[in-house]
Design a protein around this motif. Structure first.
Motif, PDB file in Angstrom:
ATOM      1  N   CYS A  49     -11.537  -0.454   1.756  1.00 53.63           N
ATOM      2  CA  CYS A  49     -12.340  -0.860   0.603  1.00 53.63           C
ATOM      3  C   CYS A  49     -11.606  -0.443  -0.664  1.00 53.63           C
ATOM      4  CB  CYS A  49     -13.726  -0.220   0.671  1.00 53.63           C
ATOM      5  SG  CYS A  49     -13.681   1.570   0.442  1.00 53.63           S
ATOM      6  N   CYS A  66     -12.340   6.682   5.924  1.00 55.08           N
ATOM      7  CA  CYS A  66     -12.696   6.482   4.508  1.00 55.08           C
ATOM      8  C   CYS A  66     -13.843   7.412   4.149  1.00 55.08           C
ATOM      9  CB  CYS A  66     -13.101   5.036   4.268  1.00 55.08           C
ATOM     10  SG  CYS A  66     -13.727   4.760   2.610  1.00 55.08           S
ATOM     11  N   HIS A 124     -13.879  -1.168   9.101  1.00 50.23           N
ATOM     12  CA  HIS A 124     -13.579  -0.384   7.909  1.00 50.23           C
ATOM     13  C   HIS A 124     -12.904   0.923   8.355  1.00 50.23           C
ATOM     14  CE1 HIS A 124     -15.284   1.177   3.826  1.00 50.23           C
ATOM     15  NE2 HIS A 124     -13.952   1.237   3.883  1.00 50.23           N
ATOM     16  N   CYS A 141     -10.687   3.381  -0.592  1.00 51.42           N
ATOM     17  CA  CYS A 141      -9.710   4.006   0.298  1.00 51.42           C
ATOM     18  C   CYS A 141      -8.370   3.280   0.346  1.00 51.42           C
ATOM     19  CB  CYS A 141     -10.289   4.185   1.704  1.00 51.42           C
ATOM     20  SG  CYS A 141     -10.807   2.660   2.500  1.00 51.42           S
TER      21      CYS A 141
HETATM   22 ZN    ZN Z   1     -13.109   2.538   2.357  1.00 49.00          ZN
END
Ligand code: ZN
Ligand code: ZN
Length: 762
Positions: free
Chosen positions: A630, A672, A668, A633
């Protein structure tokens, strides 16, 4: 002297007034209702209110020489006397005194009419009253009007009055087709209406015809040719009943016009007979399978006139309840309301022909909604969903727009019978869970044929199309797009006779089959006509084979083939606000640079929303494509960009259940720190997927998001650029450049929400 004259005058006036008070002009007698088609062809007639066949007969409907004979026979000075003929009365008086009884009345036609209007015993006083009333008639009416009354009221045996009634009941033919012998009979029968009836005493009638015929020939009133016909035509007939062409239609006209004597209807008797024959032909094989009824109606799109109306296959077939008018019967419409849902959704801007709709198992009020075929297609285009008449996408769309809005759309196209049902209707109404009539359905489809303009169907001939009151029920663009979908020839339900139909214009049509196979429907339109066809049992009995596309569509196609004028192609011209645009084949929404398969789609420049593809999305993924990052991160990792499809979760669930392979974006990055826990801020403005059209350069867009009570502040990003911190729930405004913008809102606990908008200056 002058005083005496004045006294005479005064007493004459007094006597006249007294007579008028004692013997007022009798009321005109009620006429039978005669219904003709749009070209004046006879369709049917009904008994007058007093139980008599009394069809109005105008003098011009009788050949001139027959009229001359009649006047010569009854009242030679008809056009010259004031109502009575002193000479004739005097002569009759002498004859009667000589004979010692009344053998001659010396009555004029006017006096006879007075007697027909108000029959009385034959006395000298009554004769005087007749004279007085003949005078009254002459004051009030023209000679032609009096002659018309005579021709219409003259007794012709039994409950038959007037020449036109007799022509239909004795000779089964309109009066203009009678030969001279038959016409002569009709003016002789009144001499002794029950003694000279052609169905009872043809011998006496024939003898009198020959006697009087030679007399008229001698006096030059008839020709030699006439006399041959008079000698050769037999006088005997059997009394008939008056048959109705389009009986259910005629009965409706009678209900609507109880006091009229003649109504020129909208029906076209040629088309009516063609459609009747086709209905009979098509129903024949179905009758063996227990399907007993069928109805069809044809509307001229230009004038909204009903040109054919078949309420049942056979009116006489009482075993099959042939008297029941199935055009007016409330029946389950099956899938035939679906195009009107599309009209509503298109006008809301959220649907175009290529829009993808979910067709996966769906819970409808506790029941699993099913498609007709019992299978699901996953993700289908709107046009395919309508052509294949899939139920799930329609139920979902109806749920999205709401029953109230859909009810309003149906009101606008004339489904009046739905009004009282509304409180009981649910989402199932879109698959036939309601009752409508064939007439309503056909009228509503005619609105599509007329580019979205609704007008009620007409029963009377009406050439004044300029004044046809119409209301816009559906946008021109929606009507056009629906017509394009319904007239596409790549549909699965085309009947066998489609290819071989030589005269067939372009036809847009929709089929329907009600729950339990009780009703089979097909409603369609060309540029010229809208045709509605229903097949089923008026008793509601279902038949396993009964399917709209198999039973009703072939009949509809045959009707179009038989009644259409040649050389017509398009149904509707393309409206100015309909355009063609590139859309993503996967989502049916506007293509972005990430969409790999772009196709063309129709859209309404006025209504269709500019929603961008929300399936093809770009992800920042690790070099090995195993995870994605995202905005938070991604900075810590080497990454690349890759496009993945983000399908609706319901579709993925369905695919998983059916074993269909699919590709999803990588997970994801689990390391993160901003990995969302719980739901993030809810961005209320701007709205995801919206195109913001800015009318002037300074316009700003509102930003606003809410969060749970545990959140105090939000961090906003536009196109991954930090905007700054705002209080949770705080509204602020920002001017954005033209183009696509990615907007994110992060709360203090690391939960991120993102949306996409497009800004466009006009
Ligand atoms: Zn992330
Ligand atoms: Zn796409």
């Amino acid at each position: 002297m002058s005083l005496a004259a004045a006294a005479v005058c005064a007493s004459l006036v007094a006597v006249s007034l007294l007579m008028c008070w004692l013997y007022p002009l009798p009321q005109p007698k009620p006429y039978s209702l005669v219904i003709t088609d749009r070209h004046g062809t006879f369709l049917g007639a009904f008994l007058a209110n007093d139980g008599t066949w009394r069809l109005r007969t105008a003098p011009h409907e009788i050949p001139e020489r027959i009229k001359r004979i009649l006047i010569e026979k009854e009242d030679r000075y008809f056009y010259y006397h004031p109502g009575f003929n002193l000479l004739a009365i005097g002569r009759a008086l002498v004859q009667n005194i000589k004979a010692g009884r009344i053998i001659s009345g010396g009555s004029t036609i006017s006096m006879q009419v007075a007697r027909m209007l108000n029959p009385k015993e034959r006395t000298y006083w009554n004769k005087f009253v007749e004279i007085f009333q003949a005078l009254q008639l002459e004051w009030k009416y023209s000679k032609d009007e009096i002659l018309q009354m005579y021709l219409s009221l003259v007794p012709l045996g039994g409950n038959i009055e007037g020449l036109k009634s007799a022509s239909l009941l004795y000779y089964r033919t309109p009066i203009n087709r009678l030969n001279v012998a038959q016409l002569l009979d009709l003016i002789l029968i009144p001499n002794d209406p029950n003694g000279l009836r052609p169905d009872r005493r043809p011998d006496l009638l024939y003898r009198m015809r020959c006697e009087r015929g030679s007399d008229f020939l001698r006096r030059g009133l008839l020709s030699r040719q006439d006399s041959v016909v008079i000698w050769r035509t037999p006088a005997g007939v059997s009394r008939a009943t008056i048959g109705l062409t389009g009986p259910h239609f005629c009965l409706r006209i009678k209900d609507q016009h109880p006091r009229s004597s003649e109504v020129q209807s909208s029906l076209d008797s040629r088309i009516q007979k063609t459609v009747e024959a086709l209905v009979t032909n098509h129903l024949r094989p179905w009758k063996a399978r227990g399907v007993k009824n069928s109805a069809a109606i044809v509307i001229d799109n230009r004038t909204m006139e009903i040109v054919s109306y078949v309420g049942s296959e056979s009116f006489e077939d009482s075993l099959a309840s042939g008297q029941v008018d199935a055009v007016r019967a409330l029946r389950s419409p099956g899938s035939t309301l679906k195009p009107f849902l599309y009209a509503l959704v298109m006008d809301r801007g959220i649907l175009t022909p290529k829009t993808r709709l979910l067709d996966v198992p769906y819970d409808l009020d506790g029941y699993a909604a099913e498609n007709y075929e019992g299978t699901y297609s996953g993700f289908v285009s709107a046009e395919e969903a309508l052509r294949r008449s899939l139920n799930i996408p329609m139920i979902r769309l109806l749920k999205e727009v709401g029953l109230t809005s859909f009810g309003a759309t149906l009101d606008h196209v004339g489904f009046a019978s739905l009004q009282p049902q509304k409180p009981r209707l649910g989402l199932s109404m879109i698959v036939g869970g309601c009752g409508v009539t064939l007439e309503e359905l056909t009228t509503a489809y005619a609105s599509l044929a007329r580019g979205g303009l609704y007008s009620r169907a007409r029963y009377l001939k009406n050439n004044d199309t300029t004044g046809l009151p119409s209301e816009r029920a559906i946008s021109e663009a929606a009507a056009y797009m629906i017509t394009e979908i319904l007239s596409g020839i790549d549909r699965p339900d085309l009947p066998n006779n489609f290819e071989s139909s030589v005269n067939l214009p372009m036809v847009a049509f929709k089929t329907g089959t009600s729950y339990g196979r009780r009703d089979a429907w097909c409603v369609g339109y060309s540029a010229e006509f809208t045709v509605g066809v229903w097949i089923g049992n008026v008793t509601g009995k279902g038949v396993p084979d009964l399917v709209g596309s198999r039973s009703a569509t072939p009949l509809l196609i045959d009707i179009f083939n038989a009644i259409s004028s040649p050389h017509q192609k398009t149904i509707l011209p393309i409206p100015s606000d309909v355009g063609v645009r590139d859309v993503c084949a996967t989502s049916g929404k506007l293509a972005t640079k990430w969409c790999s398969h772009v196709i063309q789609d129709l859209f309404s420049k006025r209504h269709s929303l500019n929603q961008f593809c929300d399936i093809d999305k770009e992800y920042m993924v690790s070099i090995d494509s195993k995870k994605h990052y995202c905005v938070m991160c991604v900075k810590k990792h080497p990454h690349k960009l890759a496009v993945y499809q983000e399908y609706p979760p319901e579709l993925l669930t369905f695919w998983k259940a059916t074993g269909r392979p699919f590709r999803t974006p990588p997970v994801h990055d689990p390391t993160c720190e901003q990995l969302p826990q719980g739901s993030g801020p809810q961005i209320l403005s701007p709205i995801h997927d919206m195109t913001y059209l800015l009318t002037h350069g300074e316009e700003k867009i509102a930003f606003y998001a809410t969060s749970g009570v545990d959140v105090k502040s939000h961090i906003w990003y536009v196109d991954d650029r930090l905007l700054g911190h705002k209080r949770a729930g705080q509204k602020f405004f920002l001017k954005l450049q033209d183009g696509k913008h990615h907007i994110s809102c992060l709360d203090e606990r690391g939960r991120l929400s993102s949306i996409m908008i497009v800004v466009q200056s006009l």
